[in-house]
Design an enzyme around this catalytic site. Structure first.
Site, PDB file in Angstrom:
ATOM      1  N   GLU A  47     -10.399  32.319  19.073  1.00 49.51           N
ATOM      2  CA  GLU A  47     -11.116  31.681  20.198  1.00 49.51           C
ATOM      3  C   GLU A  47     -11.847  32.782  20.976  1.00 49.51           C
ATOM      4  OE1 GLU A  47      -8.443  30.733  23.426  1.00 49.51           O
ATOM      5  OE2 GLU A  47      -9.725  29.126  24.196  1.00 49.51           O
ATOM      6  N   ASN A 110     -16.393  25.900  25.670  1.00 53.21           N
ATOM      7  CA  ASN A 110     -15.584  26.796  24.852  1.00 53.21           C
ATOM      8  C   ASN A 110     -15.672  26.222  23.430  1.00 53.21           C
ATOM      9  OD1 ASN A 110     -13.601  28.317  23.625  1.00 53.21           O
ATOM     10  ND2 ASN A 110     -12.159  28.173  25.339  1.00 53.21           N
ATOM     11  N   LYS A 127     -14.101  22.628  22.921  1.00 53.26           N
ATOM     12  CA  LYS A 127     -12.690  22.480  23.308  1.00 53.26           C
ATOM     13  C   LYS A 127     -12.490  21.317  24.271  1.00 53.26           C
ATOM     14  CE  LYS A 127      -8.920  25.486  24.992  1.00 53.26           C
ATOM     15  NZ  LYS A 127      -8.656  26.882  25.420  1.00 53.26           N
ATOM     16  N   GLU A 146     -10.295  28.350  32.868  1.00 53.07           N
ATOM     17  CA  GLU A 146     -11.110  27.600  31.889  1.00 53.07           C
ATOM     18  C   GLU A 146     -11.712  26.350  32.513  1.00 53.07           C
ATOM     19  OE1 GLU A 146     -10.176  27.326  27.714  1.00 53.07           O
ATOM     20  OE2 GLU A 146      -8.318  28.422  28.112  1.00 53.07           O
ATOM     21  N   CYS A 172      -7.223  26.690  20.623  1.00 51.69           N
ATOM     22  CA  CYS A 172      -6.108  27.148  21.452  1.00 51.69           C
ATOM     23  C   CYS A 172      -5.254  26.024  22.030  1.00 51.69           C
ATOM     24  CB  CYS A 172      -6.612  28.085  22.541  1.00 51.69           C
ATOM     25  SG  CYS A 172      -5.234  29.019  23.255  1.00 51.69           S
ATOM     26  N   ASN A 197      -6.167  32.348  22.436  1.00 47.43           N
ATOM     27  CA  ASN A 197      -5.866  33.465  23.353  1.00 47.43           C
ATOM     28  C   ASN A 197      -4.750  32.946  24.247  1.00 47.43           C
ATOM     29  OD1 ASN A 197      -8.380  35.713  23.772  1.00 47.43           O
ATOM     30  ND2 ASN A 197      -9.002  33.772  22.852  1.00 47.43           N
TER      31      ASN A 197
HETATM   32  N1  CDV Z   1      -6.731  29.773  25.813  1.00 43.71           N
HETATM   33  C1  CDV Z   1      -5.781  28.839  26.002  1.00 43.71           C
HETATM   34  O1  CDV Z   1      -6.030  27.638  25.855  1.00 43.71           O
HETATM   35  N2  CDV Z   1      -4.556  29.289  26.337  1.00 43.71           N
HETATM   36  C2  CDV Z   1      -3.459  28.402  26.631  1.00 43.71           C
HETATM   37  C3  CDV Z   1      -2.550  28.991  27.678  1.00 43.71           C
HETATM   38  C4  CDV Z   1      -3.173  28.973  29.006  1.00 43.71           C
HETATM   39  C5  CDV Z   1      -1.267  28.226  27.776  1.00 43.71           C
HETATM   40  C6  CDV Z   1      -2.632  28.106  25.397  1.00 43.71           C
HETATM   41  O2  CDV Z   1      -2.305  26.930  25.203  1.00 43.71           O
HETATM   42  O3  CDV Z   1      -2.260  29.015  24.666  1.00 43.71           O
END
Ligand code: CDV
Length: 312
Positions: A47, A110, A127, A146, A172, A197
């Site tokens: 990501e 994103n 996203k 975000e 993510c 991430n």
């Molecule tokens: N980049 C993300 O979406 N990170 C989230 C954190 C904030 C919990 C994740 O679900 O890994």
């Protein structure tokens, strides 16, 4: 004919705020070449792979914020990645911050794209589940903004027929939501690709920081098993601008088993030979949706967003 596809997760170590796009793209190209050398025909990058994970910072200057976004894809700085992938005959997934001009509006997402072996963008995903907050929390060492920097994705969870496979994408935090996989499962997905991430400590749930790696794999393995598909999860990992990012990139089989796992917190390629016909085992039996799902009992899933206690 065998439908075995060698897939790679190309984990990256940290990307510093000052790292230029060309320097990051050179790292991605090195990973791409390594994956190709190991026989991979599809590579999954993280990501927001081109920049540091900038939602950790409160920023107000529009030019500063936009410096993390791509206005075109490929652009002059990312084109070398597309050209090398095309030369090698390797498809890829790439996550990045997208600035789009749509109907006279500037929109920020994103985003992840799916690029085929001819270097064509064949899929785009934005996203849907944006974690974190939109206000400044000055008492915290890091933010998770975000919700401030991106709009929720507007493209749903499509599945594309490309490279002889049914391929879906998410990003993510999407991986923690069963709906993500099920919507793709209902389109007969065979490979779910995602980058992440995951900062530790977490802004939201520091109580569970010691379980971050477990929850990552739990989510990916459950999604793969319950939807009879492979899942490729690729981290941006390590100490990035003082923030620790979870590693643990992995490839999950439709059985739910981890079949490849990264060992480091740095740039690292892992591969697995994915026999896509294995998806059919559970798609025809335990998770034969047409035979067993009872949609008349699932209405709340789309009618209600937040949980509410039972009446009485
Ligand atoms: N980049 C993300 O979406 N990170 C989230 C954190 C904030 C919990 C994740 O679900 O890994």
């Amino acid at each position: 004919m065998s439908r075995t596809l060698i897939v790679a997760a190309a984990q990256t170590g940290p990307v510093a705020r000052g790292d230029s796009r060309p320097a990051v793209v050179r790292r991605l190209i090195a990973l791409l070449r390594e994956a190709h050398g190991r026989g991979a025909r599809l590579v999954v990058f993280p990501e927001l792979a081109l920049t540091t994970f900038f939602p950790r910072w409160w920023m107000e200057d529009a030019a500063e914020i936009d410096s993390f976004f791509e206005r075109e894809m490929p652009g002059p700085e990312t084109r070398p990645l597309f050209e090398e992938a095309q030369r090698l005959g390797v498809g890829f997934y790439l996550g990045y911050a997208e600035l789009a001009e749509q109907a006279g509006r500037t929109r920020r997402f994103n985003t992840a794209i799916l690029v085929d072996r001819a270097g064509r963008i064949v899929g785009r995903y934005r996203k849907v589940h944006l974690p974190g907050h939109r206000d400044h929390l000055p008492d915290r060492p890091y933010q998770h903004l975000e919700k401030k920097y991106f709009e929720p994705g507007d493209l749903g969870f499509p599945v594309w027929r490309s490279m002889n496979a049914n391929i879906g994408m998410c990003i993510c935090n999407d991986r923690r939501w069963p709906e993500t996989y099920r919507v793709m499962g209902l389109q007969d997905v065979e490979l779910v690709l995602l980058g992440y991430n995951t900062p530790i400590p977490s802004v939201m749930t520091p109580q569970y920081d010691h379980l971050a790696a477990f929850h990552n794999h739990l989510s990916l393995q459950a999604g793969a098993y319950q939807n009879a598909c492979f899942v490729v999860g690729t981290a941006k990992a390590g100490q990035e601008e003082g923030s620790n990012l979870l590693a643990g990139s992995c490839i999950i089989a439709p059985s739910g088993e981890i079949v490849a796992l990264a060992a480091s917190k740095g740039d690292e390629v892992i591969t697995a030979a994915c026999d896509l016909d294995l998806c059919a085992i559970n798609k025809r039996t335990t998770f034969n949706f047409a035979a067993h799902r009872r949609v008349e009992h699932y209405r709340l899933i789309t009618e209600r967003t937040g949980a509410a206690p039972p009446a009485g």
